[in-house]
Design a protein around this motif. Structure first.
Motif, PDB file in Angstrom:
ATOM      1  N   LEU A 261      45.786 -73.121 -75.538  1.00  0.00           N
ATOM      2  CA  LEU A 261      46.011 -73.199 -76.485  1.00  0.00           C
ATOM      3  C   LEU A 261      46.851 -74.476 -76.845  1.00  0.00           C
ATOM      4  O   LEU A 261      46.905 -75.259 -77.568  1.00  0.00           O
ATOM      5  CB  LEU A 261      47.063 -71.975 -77.126  1.00  0.00           C
ATOM      6  N   LEU A 297      45.062 -73.950 -85.210  1.00  0.00           N
ATOM      7  CA  LEU A 297      46.123 -74.068 -83.980  1.00  0.00           C
ATOM      8  C   LEU A 297      47.066 -75.460 -84.080  1.00  0.00           C
ATOM      9  O   LEU A 297      48.091 -75.271 -83.474  1.00  0.00           O
ATOM     10  CB  LEU A 297      45.026 -74.495 -82.663  1.00  0.00           C
ATOM     11  N   ILE A 305      52.596 -70.016 -79.608  1.00  0.00           N
ATOM     12  CA  ILE A 305      51.529 -70.126 -78.810  1.00  0.00           C
ATOM     13  C   ILE A 305      51.807 -69.046 -77.644  1.00  0.00           C
ATOM     14  O   ILE A 305      51.012 -68.458 -77.116  1.00  0.00           O
ATOM     15  CB  ILE A 305      51.361 -71.581 -78.238  1.00  0.00           C
TER      16      ILE A 305
END
Ligand SMILES: Cc1cc2nc3c(=O)[nH]c(=O)nc-3n(C[C@H](O)[C@H](O)[C@H](O)COP(=O)(O)OP(=O)(O)OC[C@H]3O[C@@H](n4cnc5c(N)ncnc54)[C@H](O)[C@@H]3O)c2cc1C
Length: 385
Positions: A261, A297, A305
């Motif tokens: 991520l 994201l 995250i």
């Protein structure tokens, strides 16, 4: 009619015990209430019977006394059973992790046991219902076919799983009748039912995961069902799951999700689509909808995250119950091992009375261990009676 030994239950353990005692010259009678012997053997291993596991060790069993199984397992090993299988020219293969299956059919294992019993001159009566068991000088077994007498009585009637093919609580009833303690039985190697989660729309999806309860972990597939989870990792952990205890599921066990991520911090992709590159899309969408906010994201901060990665690394799931004996491959618990000699399976309180196989509080993992326990415990008793 008088015998040296009467064995009740013509399943894996009962047939093997009869063979072993018969070869030693004992006059043995096996009583089975079903019309056919060994019905569980026939349906085992998806019809191919996972008849042993080459890596069998005491750590593959669950019992109140984890040491109890050691003696029997060491005196009749997977290699010993395999030698018998080979001598009957049954073709087999190793599926994975030491699990041996028949190449053709589970029927071959049953036929082998029946041939061995016939060679050992053990008498088998099927369709025979036991009405009463008592003990004076000898054990007296009253049935629909008359009364039989013997010095030794072996209870090999298995556990409660799969009642539709003849499982009964007979073994536990006899144990209680003679004053032996029982470890409360419960279904195991069984799918689990979610407490609150509702993932019905995921039914049929399978993914690899690391599943843990307490100190025990299994890494294999999990399978979503209409009501909960199944698949080998869940069946295995069901041996250790205690009611109301959470199970930890690590999805994507090989990936460092936090690092992935982080590496995609600039992406405008939403979380569900990103996870859909790693997991089946439907699962990714459902988990995201239930557990996270579905942001792109590039709008997630470091805390989000970290939390997302952590929740997929340690997804805590509560289960209400198991799917029960109708779907359980085995029964945990059974005759308390404190009551039995680990060398012979004979009752310490009632000389001449033996318990073998699944009726005893020794339960194996998925993968051929339960049959190995049936063979090993049956051998121990068969050598002693
Ligand atoms: C679907 C399924 C698949 C499985 N696959 C595997 C596998 O591949 N590998 C593995 O290791 N294990 C497997 N198992 C577990 C394994 O089958 C059992 O652990 C094993 O059969 C236990 O042997 P047993 O002789 O103690 O009991 P059983 O094989 O259950 O035999 C007990 C016998 O006693 C009889 N009986 C019961 N009550 C009475 C009574 N009152 N009077 C007379 N007879 C009675 C029963 O009809 C039965 O024939 C599976 C189980 C299931 C349900």
């Amino acid at each position: 009619m008088r015998f040296d030994a009467i064995i009740i239950g013509a399943g894996a353990a009962g047939l093997f015990c009869a063979r072993q005692a018969g070869r030693r010259g004992r006059k043995v009678l096996i009583l089975e209430h079903n019309a056919q012997p060994g019905r569980k053997i026939l349906i085992s291993g998806g019809g191919r019977c996972n008849f042993t596991n080459l890596q069998t060790g005491p750590e593959n069993f669950v019992s109140k006394n984890p040491h109890f199984c050691k003696s029997a397992l060491s005196r009749f090993t997977p290699a010993d059973f395999l030698e018998l299988v080979r001598s009957h020219r049954i073709e087999y293969y190793e599926k994975k992790l030491g699990q041996l299956f028949c190449r053709e059919s589970a029927r071959q294992i049953l036929e082998m046991l029946l041939t061995e019993c016939a060679r050992a001159k053990a008498e088998l009566r099927t369709g025979c219902t036991v009405k009463n068991v008592s003990r004076r000088e000898l054990f007296e077994v009253e049935t629909n076919e008359g009364v039989f007498f013997a010095e030794k009585l072996v209870i090999a009637t298995g556990g409660l799983s799969f009642p539709k093919i003849g499982a009964t609580d007979f073994g536990y009833r006899i144990a209680r009748q003679f004053g032996l303690k029982i470890v409360a039985p419960r279904p195991s190697l069984v799918p689990l039912v979610f407490s609150v989660e509702d993932f019905g729309r995921l039914a049929g999806i399978a993914v690899e995961a690391l599943v843990s309860a307490g100190k025990h972990s299994f890494r294999e597939n999990i399978l979503f069902t209409h009501r909960g989870l199944s698949g080998p990792a869940i069946l295995q952990i069901s041996n250790y799951w205690q009611k109301d205890e959470e199970i930890s599921i690590r999805l994507l066990p090989d990936r460092d999700l936090a690092a992935l991520l982080e590496a995609n911090r600039d992406s405008k992709q939403k979380l569900d689509n990103f996870l859909g590159r790693l997991l089946p899309q439907r699962l990714a969408e459902t988990l995201t909808a239930k557990m996270f906010s579905n942001k792109p994201l590039n709008r997630m901060n470091s805390r989000e995250i970290g939390e997302t990665a952590e929740r997929l690394r340690d997804w805590r799931v509560r289960f209400r119950e198991t799917e029960g004996y109708h779907k359980a491959e085995v029964t945990l618990g059974g005759v308390d091992t404190d009551e039995l000699s680990s060398r012979t399976m004979e009752s310490k309180k009632v000389p001449g009375l033996y318990f073998i196989g699944e009726a005893v509080d020794v339960t194996g993992w998925l993968g051929g261990y339960n049959f190995q326990w049936a063979w090993s415990s049956a051998f121990a008793a068969g050598e002693a009676i």
